[in-house]
Design an enzyme around this catalytic site. Sequence first.
Site, PDB file in Angstrom:
ATOM      1  N   GLU A 355      53.321  20.726  51.413  1.00 42.24           N
ATOM      2  CA  GLU A 355      52.636  21.254  50.231  1.00 42.24           C
ATOM      3  C   GLU A 355      53.082  20.580  48.941  1.00 42.24           C
ATOM      4  O   GLU A 355      53.276  21.206  47.901  1.00 42.24           O
ATOM      5  CB  GLU A 355      52.797  22.777  50.160  1.00 42.24           C
ATOM      6  N   GLU A 457      46.622  25.026  60.248  1.00 41.26           N
ATOM      7  CA  GLU A 457      47.051  26.424  60.101  1.00 41.26           C
ATOM      8  C   GLU A 457      45.846  27.348  59.908  1.00 41.26           C
ATOM      9  O   GLU A 457      45.808  28.150  58.971  1.00 41.26           O
ATOM     10  CB  GLU A 457      48.019  26.559  58.913  1.00 41.26           C
TER      11      GLU A 457
END
Length: 580
Positions: A355, A457
């Site tokens: 991220e 995810e």
Amino acid sequence: MLRFSSSSSSSSSSSSSSSSHLMSNPTYQSPVFIRLLVWLSFFIYSSFADSYGEGPLYDSTAYTECKEYPEAPLYNGGVFNGSSQKIENGFVDPAVRVYSPAYALNVTEDSKYSFSCWVKVGGVDSALIRAKLSTDNSTSECIGSVLAKCGCWSFLKGGFVPYSSESAVLFFQYSGDDMIEIFVRSVSLQPFTNKQWRMQQEDRIRTNRERTVNVHVVDSSGQRVQGASVTIEQISKDFPFGSAIAKTILGNVPYQNYFVKRFNAAVFENELKWYATEPEQGKLNYSLADQLMSFVRGNKITVRGHNIFWEDPIYTPAWVRNLTSAELHKAVGSRIQSLMNRYKEEFIHWDVSNEMLHFDFYESRLGPNATLHFYKVAQHEDPHATLFMNDFNVLETCDDLNSTVDTYISRLEELKRGGAKMEGIGLEGHFSKPNIPLMRAILDKLGTLGFPIWLTEIDISNKFDQHTQAVYLEEVLREGFSHPSVNGIMLWTALHSYGCYEMCLTDYNLNNLPAGTIVDNLLQEWETRVVNGQTDDHGSYIFDGFLGEYNVSVKYGNESVRTTLSLCQSDETKEFYIHL
């Protein structure tokens, strides 16, 4: 202040004059005025749509390079071909005070719209431009974005799904403070019915996930055998489809059986993260990760490495946050070598610095080259693993300015220029209400880079009820599986006593919830069930099978043969010979 133009020859003074006039004239802000323009163009649109019948094939064309001249519009402009939907005096959205080239539309529910255009800016070197859709019954929705430049044309591709038939305005937005001008060319908007979209998804699946096999049965002298019984059974799938797992699966045999029956890929939810393996400085504990590794290894399950570092300081160990720069430099070196030496050649992927589009803990502490250093060390420590850049809101929306598709591409290319071995595109996919045409457009653009793309995810927000979660999940999974650039799909559905992160497949007793039923149905749909038949006059038996491994049994009289068959992707028919 903004100045926009749909013509590159527009002068600054005329744009400024028009903008000032529009801002002061409430007529152009009136919903009545907008609806009048919409309905004047409605019959043009209706005639155009009716002429298509089943509609054109979806055009997956996308570009990442900035070009001297824009390409021709996709679908010859689609709805905009020869229509008069452009609002010549621009459009003001009172909520964001935007003036831009705009288009009045009448959108139809139960349809999916693919949108594209070429964009150039003036007044700045580059600017993030978003195409937005404003309707009478909703706030503005981002339907596509592009990092546009001055002096060349950049391709914006997106789309949207209207959930009612209503009037709408499509316009362009810049969120910065600079005075800029936006130029738009080759605008295209193509509607598809849901039926057309689904049929083309299925065609893509047949093309990219299946292959035709011609089984030839011959005797010892090479003569073809007519009427031999052939049985085909798929024993493994080529496409990785899996889920996150956690320590809750350890020792839970029913949960393990449930997982192994369905999935051929896995990722550890939290057990590999730094705060889990070294909660206190110098006190390493890999016991849970080791046990999970034994489980996946023993069941021949492919596993991703998630993650080495997480840029979000909230999920960085507290003791790490308190280190000096020198101490932190030493600690990250120990972390990456300890982790990767222990699990070298165990994980097919590594999410190296998770991220990084949203957070920058390590670069803020160690300097702008910290992430580049992480990738170089990871590649050295485990050269056979694919190194991924993993982030959220790249696929889910274009409203997050930190992680638009071009922002992702720019960061990836920056690391590559620095010498990082960037090979994998990781898209988390934590969806709210999915915008499937936008999702496809983003995959189209990322697919031009030639790297493997994984949906890493996938889940649906728990703000929806379980039935709605399942409906949206099916939409996302069908789109992901049908896109030729997607190499694997991972669900984020690790089961805990309290439930799951956002979405569960089952209750704690492993009874399917609606999302679990959807997954089971799709897994059955995307596999080749037991196939039986006989060889024809040419001694051949032909079938279509999903990519993967098969057991093949042939019987003829007192003779029988059992063998295996491997199907990998190819446009050609697989010719497979069996000798009795």
